[in-house]
Design a protein around this motif. Structure first.
Motif, PDB file in Angstrom:
ATOM      1  N   ASP A  78     -43.584 -18.415  13.894  1.00 40.34           N
ATOM      2  CA  ASP A  78     -44.724 -18.526  14.640  1.00 40.34           C
ATOM      3  C   ASP A  78     -44.744 -19.931  13.785  1.00 40.34           C
ATOM      4  OD1 ASP A  78     -46.582 -19.660  15.511  1.00 40.34           O
ATOM      5  OD2 ASP A  78     -47.740 -16.748  15.621  1.00 40.34           O
ATOM      6  N   ARG A 128     -52.344 -13.332   8.448  1.00 45.08           N
ATOM      7  CA  ARG A 128     -50.894 -12.386   8.802  1.00 45.08           C
ATOM      8  C   ARG A 128     -50.360 -13.657  10.243  1.00 45.08           C
ATOM      9  NH1 ARG A 128     -50.684  -5.969  10.853  1.00 45.08           N
ATOM     10  NH2 ARG A 128     -47.907  -6.040  10.733  1.00 45.08           N
ATOM     11  N   ARG A 178     -45.982 -11.598   7.281  1.00 47.11           N
ATOM     12  CA  ARG A 178     -45.314 -10.734   8.785  1.00 47.11           C
ATOM     13  C   ARG A 178     -46.509  -9.594   8.401  1.00 47.11           C
ATOM     14  NH1 ARG A 178     -39.468  -9.992  10.172  1.00 47.11           N
ATOM     15  NH2 ARG A 178     -39.445  -9.471   8.480  1.00 47.11           N
ATOM     16  N   ASP A 213     -46.503 -14.798  10.649  1.00 44.16           N
ATOM     17  CA  ASP A 213     -44.796 -14.893  10.478  1.00 44.16           C
ATOM     18  C   ASP A 213     -44.684 -16.205  10.805  1.00 44.16           C
ATOM     19  OD1 ASP A 213     -41.620 -14.811  10.929  1.00 44.16           O
ATOM     20  OD2 ASP A 213     -42.559 -12.693  12.599  1.00 44.16           O
TER      21      ASP A 213
END
Length: 321
Positions: free
Chosen positions: A55, A50, A36, A52
């Motif tokens: 997601d 990057r 993250r 999360d």
């Protein structure tokens, strides 16, 4: 060619395990990390994105493109104290994020998922008063441990359906450079660094010092992960490995070790808010199964580990604005 994906790569352990996976003897192939936060300092050739885990679309796209042969799942909320104050977020990140990872791994049949659970899952089983083997029945006592135990069960149910092998890792307390002050030894070191620098009065705030815990240096934990990943093809599906020293130490002994290398004297103050409720007197793990499978053994001396944590706290304080 092996392709290893590390989730939570920007976190405490990620920075220690990525160099081993990328440059260790007999290792090769491609290594990628996701996290993250901003990209950490990465070894040559290691990619980073990057992403999360919540997601799902971005995660699925990355996994489909990378097609990992092994995934080391470090990502998640790992603080017992934070899980007590924010249980809903702990469940969301540690379970919903895991479910998204499983869904993404449909694009990687034949992969091995190394799920980093925790020695905390044993919970009340520690009341036996000795180091536990993997055969002990987990009896988790806090939200963080329950979320990890549920994660283990979810994976046993879902991974066989998508052709992914499961290896469960149950690390015990680990310390080292880069750990934040939500964790006890890092908290002591950070306070000592501020006292030495004259930024805090010479008074160290502590919780329960009598509890005995199984501490390892993060370098030894990372070495265990890398050795197991090296042997992914030989490990039975559903394997479980404790990662611990088997030699519990009191929290007081950690404080004594740090005090011995501190540059400024200080007094000790027990702060009620730092005393964890429902404390387990002793928590330790027997890592005989890991040793037999990989030849692993802890290498970092306790005193050197403590000194490294304090040096890191001093360096971070000096670099802070």
């Amino acid at each position: 060619m092996r392709r290893i994906l590390v989730t939570g790569a920007a976190g405490f352990v990620g920075g220690h395990v990525l160099p081993l996976l990328a440059r260790g003897p007999g290792r090769g192939g491609r290594v990628a990390g996701i996290g993250r936060g901003p990209a950490p300092s990465l070894p040559t050739g290691v990619a980073y994105a990057r992403i999360d885990l919540l997601d799902a679309e971005a995660l699925a796209g990355f996994v489909a493109d990378f097609r990992p042969t092994a995934v080391l799942h470090l990502a998640g909320l790992a603080s017992v104290a934070d899980s007590a104050s924010g249980p809903a977020q702990t469940w969301r990140v540690n379970v919903d994020g895991l479910l998204n990872l499983v869904a993404a791994m449909r694009a990687a049949p034949g992969c091995t998922l190394f799920f980093v659970s925790t020695g905390e899952v044993y919970g009340s089983a520690f009341l036996a008063g000795h180091a536990l083997t993997e055969d002990a029945e987990p009896q988790p006592r806090n939200t963080y441990a329950r979320s990890k135990w549920v994660g283990e069960q979810v994976l046993h149910d879902l991974l066989p359906r998508i052709g992914v092998k499961l290896v469960v890792l149950r690390p015990f307390n680990h310390i080292g450079p880069g750990q934040d002050e939500r964790f006890v030894v890092a908290s002591f070191a950070g306070q000592i660094a501020r006292i030495e620098a004259g930024r805090a009065p010479p008074r160290l705030e502590v919780g329960n010092l009598t509890s005995r815990r199984d501490f390892l240096d993060v370098a030894d934990v990372a070495d265990a992960y890398a050795r197991l990943i090296d042997r992914a093809d030989d490990l039975p599906d559903g394997s479980v490995f404790n990662i611990g020293s088997g030699c519990p130490r009191t929290i007081a002994s950690a404080l004594d070790g740090l005090r011995a290398v501190a540059r400024t004297p200080f007094e000790i103050h027990v702060a009620p808010e730092r005393v964890r409720p429902a404390e387990i007197p002793l928590a330790a793990g027997d890592s005989g199964r890991l040793r037999a499978a990989t030849g692993w053994a802890p290498r970092v001396a306790w005193e050197a580990s403590l000194a490294g944590v304090l040096d890191d706290a001093r360096a971070r304080l000096a670099a802070a604005p």
